[in-house]
Write a protein that holds these residues in place. Structure first.
Motif, PDB file in Angstrom:
ATOM      1  N   LEU A  67      78.080  60.329 119.650  1.00  0.00           N
ATOM      2  CA  LEU A  67      77.285  59.472 118.766  1.00  0.00           C
ATOM      3  C   LEU A  67      75.971  59.023 119.408  1.00  0.00           C
ATOM      4  O   LEU A  67      74.897  59.245 118.835  1.00  0.00           O
ATOM      5  N   PRO A  68      75.992  58.402 120.596  1.00  0.00           N
ATOM      6  CA  PRO A  68      74.701  58.009 121.192  1.00  0.00           C
ATOM      7  C   PRO A  68      73.822  59.198 121.543  1.00  0.00           C
ATOM      8  O   PRO A  68      72.589  59.085 121.544  1.00  0.00           O
ATOM      9  N   MET A  69      74.441  60.354 121.850  1.00  0.00           N
ATOM     10  CA  MET A  69      73.633  61.533 122.165  1.00  0.00           C
ATOM     11  C   MET A  69      72.797  61.977 120.963  1.00  0.00           C
ATOM     12  O   MET A  69      71.603  62.258 121.076  1.00  0.00           O
ATOM     13  N   PHE A  70      73.428  62.034 119.799  1.00  0.00           N
ATOM     14  CA  PHE A  70      72.689  62.441 118.604  1.00  0.00           C
ATOM     15  C   PHE A  70      71.749  61.337 118.123  1.00  0.00           C
ATOM     16  O   PHE A  70      70.729  61.617 117.494  1.00  0.00           O
ATOM     17  N   MET A  71      72.094  60.090 118.397  1.00  0.00           N
ATOM     18  CA  MET A  71      71.161  59.004 118.085  1.00  0.00           C
ATOM     19  C   MET A  71      69.884  59.143 118.909  1.00  0.00           C
ATOM     20  O   MET A  71      68.768  58.970 118.406  1.00  0.00           O
ATOM     21  N   LEU A  72      70.043  59.451 120.186  1.00  0.00           N
ATOM     22  CA  LEU A  72      68.889  59.661 121.054  1.00  0.00           C
ATOM     23  C   LEU A  72      68.085  60.864 120.590  1.00  0.00           C
ATOM     24  O   LEU A  72      66.839  60.836 120.570  1.00  0.00           O
ATOM     25  N   LEU A  73      68.787  61.925 120.203  1.00  0.00           N
ATOM     26  CA  LEU A  73      68.113  63.128 119.729  1.00  0.00           C
ATOM     27  C   LEU A  73      67.257  62.808 118.504  1.00  0.00           C
ATOM     28  O   LEU A  73      66.099  63.220 118.409  1.00  0.00           O
ATOM     29  N   GLY A  74      67.822  62.049 117.555  1.00  0.00           N
ATOM     30  CA  GLY A  74      67.082  61.697 116.355  1.00  0.00           C
ATOM     31  C   GLY A  74      65.882  60.813 116.642  1.00  0.00           C
ATOM     32  O   GLY A  74      64.811  60.990 116.055  1.00  0.00           O
ATOM     33  N   ALA A  75      66.044  59.856 117.578  1.00  0.00           N
ATOM     34  CA  ALA A  75      64.938  58.955 117.911  1.00  0.00           C
ATOM     35  C   ALA A  75      63.782  59.716 118.561  1.00  0.00           C
ATOM     36  O   ALA A  75      62.611  59.513 118.210  1.00  0.00           O
ATOM     37  N   LEU A  76      64.100  60.605 119.488  1.00  0.00           N
ATOM     38  CA  LEU A  76      63.053  61.360 120.189  1.00  0.00           C
ATOM     39  C   LEU A  76      62.422  62.429 119.288  1.00  0.00           C
ATOM     40  O   LEU A  76      61.267  62.798 119.488  1.00  0.00           O
ATOM     41  N   ALA A  77      63.180  62.900 118.302  1.00  0.00           N
ATOM     42  CA  ALA A  77      62.624  63.905 117.379  1.00  0.00           C
ATOM     43  C   ALA A  77      61.418  63.339 116.641  1.00  0.00           C
ATOM     44  O   ALA A  77      60.444  64.055 116.369  1.00  0.00           O
ATOM     45  N   GLY A  78      61.468  62.045 116.327  1.00  0.00           N
ATOM     46  CA  GLY A  78      60.329  61.427 115.661  1.00  0.00           C
ATOM     47  C   GLY A  78      59.158  61.219 116.597  1.00  0.00           C
ATOM     48  O   GLY A  78      57.992  61.371 116.200  1.00  0.00           O
ATOM     49  N   GLU A  79      59.404  60.906 117.871  1.00  0.00           N
ATOM     50  CA  GLU A  79      58.337  60.610 118.829  1.00  0.00           C
ATOM     51  C   GLU A  79      57.623  61.861 119.335  1.00  0.00           C
ATOM     52  O   GLU A  79      56.470  61.797 119.747  1.00  0.00           O
ATOM     53  N   THR A  80      58.312  63.000 119.327  1.00  0.00           N
ATOM     54  CA  THR A  80      57.724  64.221 119.895  1.00  0.00           C
ATOM     55  C   THR A  80      56.869  64.996 118.896  1.00  0.00           C
ATOM     56  O   THR A  80      56.298  66.033 119.250  1.00  0.00           O
ATOM     57  N   GLY A  81      56.793  64.532 117.659  1.00  0.00           N
ATOM     58  CA  GLY A  81      55.977  65.220 116.664  1.00  0.00           C
ATOM     59  C   GLY A  81      56.692  66.344 115.942  1.00  0.00           C
ATOM     60  O   GLY A  81      56.065  67.103 115.192  1.00  0.00           O
ATOM     61  N   ILE A  82      58.001  66.464 116.148  1.00  0.00           N
ATOM     62  CA  ILE A  82      58.763  67.517 115.473  1.00  0.00           C
ATOM     63  C   ILE A  82      58.710  67.324 113.958  1.00  0.00           C
ATOM     64  O   ILE A  82      58.530  68.276 113.192  1.00  0.00           O
ATOM     65  N   GLY A  83      58.867  66.069 113.509  1.00  0.00           N
ATOM     66  CA  GLY A  83      58.804  65.785 112.081  1.00  0.00           C
ATOM     67  C   GLY A  83      57.431  66.093 111.506  1.00  0.00           C
ATOM     68  O   GLY A  83      57.312  66.662 110.414  1.00  0.00           O
ATOM     69  N   GLU A  84      56.382  65.742 112.231  1.00  0.00           N
ATOM     70  CA  GLU A  84      55.021  66.014 111.781  1.00  0.00           C
ATOM     71  C   GLU A  84      54.772  67.515 111.677  1.00  0.00           C
ATOM     72  O   GLU A  84      54.120  67.992 110.738  1.00  0.00           O
ATOM     73  N   GLY A  85      55.321  68.280 112.623  1.00  0.00           N
ATOM     74  CA  GLY A  85      55.180  69.738 112.580  1.00  0.00           C
ATOM     75  C   GLY A  85      55.869  70.329 111.367  1.00  0.00           C
ATOM     76  O   GLY A  85      55.318  71.228 110.710  1.00  0.00           O
ATOM     77  N   ALA A  86      57.065  69.821 111.041  1.00  0.00           N
ATOM     78  CA  ALA A  86      57.787  70.306 109.865  1.00  0.00           C
ATOM     79  C   ALA A  86      57.003  70.006 108.595  1.00  0.00           C
ATOM     80  O   ALA A  86      56.895  70.849 107.694  1.00  0.00           O
ATOM     81  N   PHE A  87      56.426  68.811 108.531  1.00  0.00           N
ATOM     82  CA  PHE A  87      55.654  68.423 107.341  1.00  0.00           C
ATOM     83  C   PHE A  87      54.412  69.293 107.188  1.00  0.00           C
ATOM     84  O   PHE A  87      54.105  69.773 106.092  1.00  0.00           O
ATOM     85  N   SER A  88      53.696  69.532 108.278  1.00  0.00           N
ATOM     86  CA  SER A  88      52.470  70.331 108.223  1.00  0.00           C
ATOM     87  C   SER A  88      52.757  71.767 107.810  1.00  0.00           C
ATOM     88  O   SER A  88      52.011  72.367 107.026  1.00  0.00           O
ATOM     89  N   SER A  89      53.854  72.316 108.332  1.00  0.00           N
ATOM     90  CA  SER A  89      54.209  73.695 108.002  1.00  0.00           C
ATOM     91  C   SER A  89      54.590  73.822 106.530  1.00  0.00           C
ATOM     92  O   SER A  89      54.145  74.751 105.835  1.00  0.00           O
TER      93      SER A  89
END
Length: 450
Positions: A67-89
């Motif tokens: 649980l905390p591992m995937f919570m960390l994964l989700g939090a960092l996914a937003g900070e690293t620009g992964i979400g922004e890359g998905a939106f732009s594509s």
């Protein structure tokens, strides 16, 4: 007093306390304590044994480290620009058609879900990314906010999903399904989310189309700068981090290289390395780690309370009694399934998603399995239903997450989310009618259990 009656009274007491504003984990512990005292006729040794063993066993169970591992994964996914890359594509391919930016929000949420596992993370990331562009392009603010809040639920279906993982950890196992003992597999459950995820993405897109067709002025006519084929192909490189992360987590789990728990740790490590490579400030990385720890600290007492309350419900044989009562009145299984959907919607009015899962699963899940529903189909349907319940007033966690991220009044989001809410409820109803929506892809991939 009959054990099942003690179970019903304790459940009603617990729900009364929850509705009264008492924290969920305290409500469950108090109700379970009183219930155990009545069930064991005042034998405090048995009662205290239950209350000491469960916290220790949970704390010593490394499966919950996922649980905390995937919570960390989700939090960092937003900070690293992964979400922004998905939106732009997605925007490069869909942005010019009528309703294209809302289709982009839906598609980007589905792609982002392949690494975040959290609907709230999607609500926050795409709320901040999309709303300025949607308002500039002339989209209806109401339906834009509703689309952002509702499409976050795709993260519950597209693996790896926090909701599915938690459901598998909480659900009683082994189960008797069609006369055979069945152990739930987190990896198999995660693979079941693909079919419903794709169907929901299409259905939300159709909802956007219908809004544009019947609500004049809700969507602009489309157009905008033309994006060349070459630029569209180049935009696909923005999806490489998501594809690699998804392939690492789900590929390794599916091929049997490691368990889902280890996959969470590997995914969290990989995204930390990616964050350093993207030069995310160390302070932000530390904040994400702290944020994941705080979220886990908030959830774990509820899990402990839920496990103890679940043991109490199991000892009362309440689920068996209710299953037999339903069988005696010859209620069709699908009608019971629809009633459970209604229960989840009502629970969503006053409870958060985690609490709904933990409170209802010990009772609802065995009843539906006994009625002949496939356990994996139920996991997907009920997890999705908890996310949909997060769109209902007055609590509506997903709505409030979107509203808080954008500093808007939650009532604006509630007004716009209704058509998407209806669409997603219909998808769950279809899953109950046609379980193949869930099982067809795992069966084709020869996932264990199918």
């Amino acid at each position: 007093m009959e054990p099942w009656l003690i179970g019903i009274i304790s459940f009603l007491v617990m729900m009364f306390m929850v509705f009264g504003g008492i924290p969920v984990f305290i409500s469950m512990l108090v109700a379970a304590f009183g219930g155990f005292v009545a069930l064991y006729h005042g034998d405090m040794t048995m009662v205290l044994t239950q209350f000491t063993n469960a916290p220790f066993n949970l704390g010593a169970n490394y499966n919950y480290a996922v649980l905390p591992m995937f919570m960390l994964l989700g939090a960092l996914a937003g900070e690293t620009g992964i979400g922004e890359g998905a939106f732009s594509s997605m925007k490069a391919f869909l942005g010019r058609i009528k309703g294209g930016l809302l289709y982009t929000v839906i598609g980007a949420n589905a792609v982002f879900g392949a690494c975040s596992g959290s609907s709230i993370a999607g609500n926050i990331v795409f709320g901040k990314l999309a709303i300025p562009e949607l308002e500039k392009a002339g989209y209806s603010r109401k339906y834009s906010l509703g689309c952002i809040a509702a499409s976050g639920a795709l993260s519950t279906l597209i693996p790896p999903s926090m909701g599915i993982i938690m459901f598998c950890l909480i659900a009683p196992s082994p189960l008797v399904y069609k006369g055979e003992n069945m152990n739930l597999s987190v990896g198999s459950a995660l693979m079941c989310g693909f079919g419903p995820g794709i169907l929901t993405m299409i259905a939300l897109g159709i909802t956007v189309y219908l809004i544009g067709k019947f609500e004049k002025g809700a969507l602009p006519p489309g157009g905008g700068p033309k994006v060349s084929t070459n630029e569209k192909i180049k935009s696909l490189k923005l999806l490489i981090p998501i594809v690699c992360l998804f392939g690492l987590i789900m590929g390794g789990t599916f091929l049997g290289w490691f368990t889902a728990t280890v996959a969470g740790a590997i995914g969290a490590t990989a995204i930390c390395i990616y964050a350093f490579a993207k030069r995310v400030p160390f302070k932000k990385i530390c904040y994400c780690i702290w944020d994941a720890a705080v979220m886990e600290a908030a959830i774990f007492p509820i899990i402990i309370g839920g496990q103890i309350f679940g043991r109490f419900i199991s000892d009362t044989k309440l689920a068996n009694f209710l299953s037999q009562a339903i069988a005696d009145i010859n209620a069709p299984p699908y009608v019971v399934f629809l009633l459970v959907m209604l229960l989840y919607i009502l629970c969503g009015c006053v409870m958060d998603i985690v609490s709904i899962i933990i409170i209802t699963v010990p009772i609802v899940f065995p009843i539906l399995v006994n009625l002949g529903f496939n356990p994996y189909v139920l996991i997907i349907a009920l997890c999705f239903m908890t996310e949909i319940a997060g769109l209902t007033p007055p609590v509506g966690m997903n709505v409030f997450a979107t509203a808080n991220a954008l500093r808007v009044n939650p009532s604006e989001v509630f007004k716009g989310v209704l058509p998407y809410f209806i669409t997603e409820v219909c998808i769950v109803a279809l899953i109950g009618l046609f379980p193949q929506i869930v099982t067809v892809i795992p069966a084709l991939l020869k996932v264990p259990g199918f």
